[in-house]
Design a protein around this motif. Structure first.
Motif, PDB file in Angstrom:
ATOM      1  N   TRP A 157       0.828  -1.210   0.000  1.00 21.56           N
ATOM      2  CA  TRP A 157       0.000   0.000   0.000  1.00 21.56           C
ATOM      3  C   TRP A 157       0.859   1.255   0.000  1.00 21.56           C
ATOM      4  O   TRP A 157       1.838   1.360   0.745  1.00 21.56           O
ATOM      5  CB  TRP A 157      -0.922   0.014   1.232  1.00 21.56           C
ATOM      6  N   LEU A 158       0.466   2.210  -0.828  1.00 22.48           N
ATOM      7  CA  LEU A 158       1.113   3.509  -0.918  1.00 22.48           C
ATOM      8  C   LEU A 158       0.322   4.532  -0.106  1.00 22.48           C
ATOM      9  O   LEU A 158      -0.805   4.244   0.325  1.00 22.48           O
ATOM     10  CB  LEU A 158       1.195   3.947  -2.385  1.00 22.48           C
ATOM     11  N   THR A 165       0.013  -2.589  -5.500  1.00 24.33           N
ATOM     12  CA  THR A 165      -0.109  -3.804  -6.293  1.00 24.33           C
ATOM     13  C   THR A 165      -0.102  -5.011  -5.364  1.00 24.33           C
ATOM     14  O   THR A 165       0.125  -4.878  -4.154  1.00 24.33           O
ATOM     15  CB  THR A 165       1.044  -3.910  -7.309  1.00 24.33           C
ATOM     16  N   GLU A 166      -0.343  -6.183  -5.917  1.00 21.99           N
ATOM     17  CA  GLU A 166      -0.373  -7.425  -5.151  1.00 21.99           C
ATOM     18  C   GLU A 166       0.561  -8.429  -5.813  1.00 21.99           C
ATOM     19  O   GLU A 166       0.559  -8.579  -7.034  1.00 21.99           O
ATOM     20  CB  GLU A 166      -1.795  -7.986  -5.084  1.00 21.99           C
ATOM     21  N   VAL A 167       1.384  -9.120  -5.008  1.00 24.36           N
ATOM     22  CA  VAL A 167       2.340 -10.091  -5.546  1.00 24.36           C
ATOM     23  C   VAL A 167       2.223 -11.397  -4.755  1.00 24.36           C
ATOM     24  O   VAL A 167       1.727 -11.426  -3.626  1.00 24.36           O
ATOM     25  CB  VAL A 167       3.788  -9.573  -5.478  1.00 24.36           C
ATOM     26  N   LEU A 168       2.694 -12.466  -5.374  1.00 17.37           N
ATOM     27  CA  LEU A 168       2.684 -13.784  -4.751  1.00 17.37           C
ATOM     28  C   LEU A 168       3.919 -13.944  -3.881  1.00 17.37           C
ATOM     29  O   LEU A 168       5.040 -13.736  -4.343  1.00 17.37           O
ATOM     30  CB  LEU A 168       2.651 -14.876  -5.821  1.00 17.37           C
ATOM     31  N   LEU A 169       3.720 -14.322  -2.619  1.00 18.08           N
ATOM     32  CA  LEU A 169       4.835 -14.557  -1.705  1.00 18.08           C
ATOM     33  C   LEU A 169       5.179 -16.034  -1.621  1.00 18.08           C
ATOM     34  O   LEU A 169       6.342 -16.405  -1.571  1.00 18.08           O
ATOM     35  CB  LEU A 169       4.501 -14.017  -0.310  1.00 18.08           C
ATOM     36  N   VAL A 220       3.826   2.259   2.813  1.00 15.01           N
ATOM     37  CA  VAL A 220       3.485   2.733   4.154  1.00 15.01           C
ATOM     38  C   VAL A 220       2.849   1.610   4.974  1.00 15.01           C
ATOM     39  O   VAL A 220       2.812   1.686   6.200  1.00 15.01           O
ATOM     40  CB  VAL A 220       2.535   3.944   4.097  1.00 15.01           C
ATOM     41  N   ARG A 221       2.367   0.571   4.295  1.00 19.59           N
ATOM     42  CA  ARG A 221       1.852  -0.615   4.967  1.00 19.59           C
ATOM     43  C   ARG A 221       1.762  -1.744   3.965  1.00 19.59           C
ATOM     44  O   ARG A 221       1.766  -1.525   2.748  1.00 19.59           O
ATOM     45  CB  ARG A 221       0.481  -0.352   5.604  1.00 19.59           C
ATOM     46  N   TYR A 222       1.700  -2.949   4.467  1.00 20.95           N
ATOM     47  CA  TYR A 222       1.504  -4.106   3.603  1.00 20.95           C
ATOM     48  C   TYR A 222       0.635  -5.125   4.324  1.00 20.95           C
ATOM     49  O   TYR A 222       0.599  -5.175   5.554  1.00 20.95           O
ATOM     50  CB  TYR A 222       2.829  -4.722   3.158  1.00 20.95           C
ATOM     51  N   VAL A 223      -0.083  -5.917   3.529  1.00 21.70           N
ATOM     52  CA  VAL A 223      -1.043  -6.889   4.059  1.00 21.70           C
ATOM     53  C   VAL A 223      -0.679  -8.266   3.526  1.00 21.70           C
ATOM     54  O   VAL A 223      -0.559  -8.473   2.308  1.00 21.70           O
ATOM     55  CB  VAL A 223      -2.484  -6.536   3.652  1.00 21.70           C
ATOM     56  N   VAL A 224      -0.492  -9.223   4.443  1.00 27.01           N
ATOM     57  CA  VAL A 224      -0.245 -10.619   4.085  1.00 27.01           C
ATOM     58  C   VAL A 224      -1.581 -11.332   4.103  1.00 27.01           C
ATOM     59  O   VAL A 224      -2.306 -11.302   5.106  1.00 27.01           O
ATOM     60  CB  VAL A 224       0.748 -11.275   5.057  1.00 27.01           C
TER      61      VAL A 224
END
Length: 331
Positions: free
Chosen positions: A145-146, A152-156, A187-191
């Motif tokens: 997240w910006l 965008t969303e990516v595969l982990l 600024v944040r990220y979601v798993v």
């Protein structure tokens, strides 16, 4: 003989149902785990012609344990397993049991992330871990997240060929996640896994020192917390004194320095759950120059006002579990 109550197909140790058996004769009760018999006892019915096998989850807990995450992923195959229950030599049922040191409100059928929270603050240079029961077909995605919204969303992680179902721990530290979004200022990220979301808020404030601690939470899964209020040192040692040639000397010097940590600013009320877990953890480490050093937490100042927005700092004191490592922390 009639079984009135038995454990469910999936259970946590601390909330596992008792066995209640209606019988008027002595019975044998056997528990098997990993192909071995770990319990074999006889039970005599009480005055109500019932046998109750109490605290079965606490017994199963003794056979389970979690491990620290080594690398980017670690299977926690010893933190959960299938227990088989036999009555009078006949299998009555099986239960997939997951470690839990304290009672939980999570549903064992769909526990989600094995943590007390699903939202926390993280900082650059700190380690972060998430754990969940996974198996074949599991896909872990990360949303970056910006400041102005979703980037965008990516595969982990994708488990297309997994042959086991067990908890898995993933390293989701800010440095690793930022490597997946090299051109974005997150600024944040979601798993996200199986519609279970764990959000990490990146605190970009510049602090003089940031100390990272890891511990095993109530599910025996690795979890971390960072303190930004600084560390103070109170030097101390234990020794034996003897006289040699008329001169007193020290022998067997053992350094027992005491370190006091201040959490600094606390941004989320849910952070108190994490601090409570850390202060009462059986195993805890501090990160020093990229190396985890084991510590023993001895004193704490943990104050919480429920249903109020007053976020007081947390303090605790610890000493090194290995006295010979006291010279490794530069305070």
């Amino acid at each position: 003989m009639n079984v009135l109550q038995r454990p469910r197909e999936k259970e946590f140790c601390a909330t596992m149902r008792d066995y209640i058996i209606d019988t008027d004769v002595t019975i044998t009760f056997v528990v098997k785990y990993g192909g071995k018999t770990i319990l074999d006892e006889e039970y005599v019915p009480d005055a109500n012609n019932q046998v109750r096998v109490r605290k079965l989850g606490k017994f199963c807990e003794l056979a389970l344990w979690g491990v620290w995450c080594a690398g980017e992923t670690s299977w926690q195959t010893d933190a959960a397993g299938t227990f088989t229950f036999l009555i009078n030599g006949v299998q009555d049922g099986q239960s997939f049991v997951m470690f839990s040191r304290m009672q939980t409100k999570k549903d064992a059928d769909a526990p989600g992330w094995l943590s007390e929270v699903n939202r926390k603050v993280t900082r650059d240079g700190c380690k972060e871990y998430v754990s969940m029961v996974m198996g074949r077909g599991a896909r872990v995605m990360v949303e970056g997240w910006l400041p102005d919204g979703l980037g965008t969303e990516v595969l982990l992680l994708s488990l297309d060929s997994a042959s086991t179902v067990a908890p898995m721990t993933l390293d989701v530290s800010p440095e690793r996640i930022k490597g997946l979004f090299p051109d974005l200022d997150l600024v944040r990220y979601v798993v996200n896994c199986n519609n279970n979301r764990y959000e990490f808020l990146i605190d970009k404030t510049r602090y003089l020192d940031t100390w990272c601690f890891r511990y095993k939470n109530v599910y025996d899964m690795p979890e971390t917390l960072s303190a930004v209020g600084g560390i103070s040192l109170k030097g101390n040692n234990e020794e034996d004194t003897a006289t040699m040639f008329g001169i007193d000397r020290k022998f067997g010097v053992k350094v027992t320095d005491e370190y006091t940590v201040n959490s600094g600013v606390i941004m989320l009320q849910s952070d108190y759950k994490l601090w409570h877990n850390l202060l009462n953890a059986q195993e805890a480490d501090v990160l020093v120059d990229g190396e985890w050093l084991p510590i023993l937490i001895e004193k704490q100042k943990y104050e919480r006002e429920f249903r109020r927005s007053v976020l007081k700092a947390v303090e605790f004191s610890f000493r090194m579990a290995d006295p010979e490592q006291n010279n490794l922390i530069q305070v």
